[in-house]
Structures are given as C-alpha cells and as structure tokens.
Design an enzyme around this catalytic site. Structure first.
Site: not given
Ligand code: PGA
Length: 250
Positions: A9, A11, A94, A96, A166, A172, A212
C-alpha cells in the site's frame, strides 16, 4: 488451498517519475513468487503502473473508491473508472480512511457492494485501536467491523474478498503485533466466519496481516497457520525491502 498474498500500500507516496522508478526496481527484485504480489500506487499513477507492469506477474490495486457508479461527487473515483483502465482490485476500509476521512462501517458496506457489483476484488482492512486492545475489546471490535461491513454478503461473494487485519497501533509505528497476537486474531476471524457462514468460506479466504511488517519480522509472522501474507505500507516503498518480504511469503 488459499492464496498467499503480499500487497504494497503506497498510500500518498511517489509521484509519476518515482512510481516508474520503483516499479522498474521491483521488476528486477521480484522475478517470481509463489505468493500473489500486488502494489497499490496512487490513483493518478495507476494507468502508468499497469503499463509498466505489462507482462509482469505483479498486479495493481487501487487504494480506495467511491460507492456511487457516477455523479456529482467531486474528487471521487468509481469502480467503473478503475475497471475501465484495467484495475480490478481495491483496498477498502484502511484505518487512515476511517480515521481521517470519516469512513464508517455503513459507508464501507456500500463501497463493498459497489466494488463487488462491478466485479472487483476487495482487500478489506480492519483492526482495533490501542485503547481497545488494552481494554481487551479487540475481538469484539474486529467482529463488529466484519459484521457491519461484510456479513450481509452472500456466501459466493467471499471468493472476491481478501481480509487484512491491521491493528491501528501497529500501522506506521514500528510496533508490530507479535506473531502470536496475529495468529490469535486470524484464528478468531476464521472462527467468526465459520459461525456466520461455513468452514469452507472461512478456510478459503486469505487473511493478511498489516502493521509494521518488515524484512526482519515477515517470515515469522507469515509462518503462522492463519496468516496468509501481508499488507505492507512503509516497507513497500523500498524495492529491496518489499522483495525480501515477498520472499518471506514463499
Ligand atoms: P505500515 O502500514 O506497514 O507502514 O505499518 C501498513 C498499512 O497501513 O497497510
């Protein structure tokens, strides 16, 4: 047997030139895999990405879409628009999108229906927040996220659904759920699916872990029985790291 999938992803990262460069690096770094490999660049770079990946087994997904077929929704993108350029996978739900753009379960149910109606495959994200994990509510939260957005679907819709657990506290942040925590939740998700549908559906759906995932922890997480790959954010932006994570999926 269900598929292993590793999806990146991206983003809101990588302009057109950077997208082309990263794809070229990925094509060199990932020549083959037993896992399905997917990247999700930004909307404006999807068509370019598809062109760059012609002949490659690496697939392209969108990061979001609107629920309406068309109309007065300034700034939005429909399933038909994605399909028309050759994108048939979309990430929905997601954290976010939920946190910064107010997407709730009811809205996501509409997006899910629209995507499936258009014949798209969905990578559906969900997961608890830190305070919900601390208070022990994480199973309840995950169950209700799934129920509210997905359990109205008929059984045969599930062949086009990939789940991505997730935990928000791991996205993140550098903090990963332990392989045991991931396995525990993935097994719970399969149990919940068995109860709502049947074991055939529960065993057939790929459940990815996200939060992560890095080259250093991917293999252990992916080795768990109910973890069928990962949804990768930060580490998907570095070709060598994403390639190492893909390799860890087998
Ligand atoms: P990350 O993000 O691997 O940077 O923690 C995962 C995601 O948001 O799908």
């Amino acid at each position: 047997m269900r598929k292993k999938i590793v999806a990146g992803n991206w983003k809101m990262n990588k302009n057109r030139e950077e997208t082309t460069r990263l794809i070229s690096e990925l094509k060199t770094a990932i020549q083959k895999s037993d896992a399905e490999v997917i990247i999700a660049p930004t909307f404006v770079n999807l068509a370019e990405s598809l062109g760059e990946l012609k002949g490659s087994f690496i697939q392209v997904s969108a990061q979001n879409m609107h629920f309406a077929e068309s109309g007065a929704y300034t700034g939005e993108i429909s399933a038909d628009m994605l399909k028309s350029i050759g994108v048939s996978t979309v990430i929905l739900g997601h954290s976010e999108r939920r946190a910064y753009f107010g997407e709730d379960d009811a809205l996501l149910a509409k997006k899910v229906d629209a995507a499936l109606k258009a014949g798209m495959r969905i990578i559906f994200c969900f997961g608890e927040e830190l305070d919900q994990r601390k208070s022990g509510d994480h199973f309840k939260v995950v169950e209700s996220q799934l129920k509210n957005a997905l359990f109205h679907l008929k059984g045969d819709a599930w062949k086009n659904i990939v789940l991505a657990f997730e935990p928000v506290w791991a996205i993140g942040t550098g903090e990963t759920a332990s392989p045991e925590q991931a396995q525990e939740m993935h097994a719970f998700i399969r149990k919940t699916l068995t109860e709502a549908y049947d074991s055939g559906i529960a065993e057939g759906v790929s459940i990815l872990y996200g939060g992560s995932v890095k080259p250093g922890n991917a293999e252990e997480i992916f080795s768990k029985a109910d973890v069928d790959g990962g949804l990768i954010g930060g580490a998907s932006l570095v070709a060598a790291d994403f390639a190492a994570i893909v390799a860890a999926a087998g």
